[in-house]
Design an enzyme around this catalytic site. Structure first.
Site, PDB file in Angstrom:
ATOM      1  CG  HIS A  61      41.475  50.317  44.139  1.00 20.74           C
ATOM      2  ND1 HIS A  61      40.412  50.752  43.394  1.00 20.74           N
ATOM      3  CD2 HIS A  61      42.576  50.842  43.555  1.00 20.74           C
ATOM      4  CE1 HIS A  61      40.850  51.525  42.420  1.00 20.74           C
ATOM      5  NE2 HIS A  61      42.159  51.583  42.482  1.00 20.74           N
ATOM      6  CD  GLU A 103      38.526  37.139  35.361  1.00 22.51           C
ATOM      7  OE1 GLU A 103      38.334  36.926  36.569  1.00 22.51           O
ATOM      8  OE2 GLU A 103      38.881  36.254  34.567  1.00 22.51           O
TER       9      GLU A 103
HETATM   10 NI    NI Z   1      42.869  36.495  36.422  1.00 16.91          NI
END
Ligand code: NI
Length: 135
Positions: free
Chosen positions: A81, A125
Site C-alpha cells: 500500500h 507484476e
Molecule cells: Ni506499472
C-alpha cells in the site's frame, strides 16, 4: 542433498516509471501507461525461495513460519500500500520496475537468511509478467 522451499506473498503498490532527464514524448514512448504522472497500481505476487541442506534435527531447510514473518516484516511492511516512488527510499533515484523491485526485496531479505542458503526472488507484476533475481 539440497531442497528449495518457497513462500508466496502479496502486496499492492503504486508506481510511475519515468526519467526526469527525458521529455514527455520519450517517457511515453519507452514506459507507455507506466509513465502516467498520476501513478497507477499493481497487485504484486511474490515468491521467495530458499535452497539448502535439510537440517537433520528438524527436517526443515528453513522454518516457513520464520520465512513468513521475515517477508511480512521486511517486505510487506516496507512496500504494501505504498507509493514506491515517493514513500520507499530505495526508489528515490531508481525506477521502480519489477526488475529493480526484485533486487530491493532480495537485499532486504538476504542479511536475514542463513549464509549457507541460496535465496531467489520471483516477482509477478501482472499474472503474465514476472522477473527473477538470485543475487
Ligand atoms: Ni506499472
Amino acid at each position: 542433498m539440497k531442497v528449495k522451499v518457497s513462500r508466496k506473498a502479496h502486496f499492492n503498490a503504486a508506481h510511475r516509471l519515468y526519467r526526469k532527464d527525458w521529455d514527455d514524448d520519450k517517457n511515453t514512448q519507452v514506459f507507455g501507461k507506466c509513465n502516467n504522472p498520476n501513478f497507477h497500481g499493481h497487485n504484486y505476487e511474490l515468491i521467495v525461495s530458499v535452497t539448502g541442506e535439510i537440517d537433520p534435527e528438524t527436517g526443515f531447510v528453513m522454518d516457513m513460519k520464520v520465512l513468513k514473518d521475515l517477508i511480512e516484516e521486511k517486505v510487506e511492511n516496507a512496500l504494501d500500500h505504498k507509493n514506491l516512488n515517493i514513500e520507499v527510499p530505495e526508489f528515490k533515484d531508481m525506477n521502480p520496475t519489477a526488475e529493480n523491485i526484485s533486487i530491493v526485496i532480495y537485499n532486504k531479505l538476504r542479511p536475514h537468511i542463513n549464509k549457507d542458503h541460496e535465496l531467489e526472488v520471483v516477482l509477478y507484476e501482472t499474472p503474465r509478467n514476472f522477473v527473477t533475481y538470485t543475487g
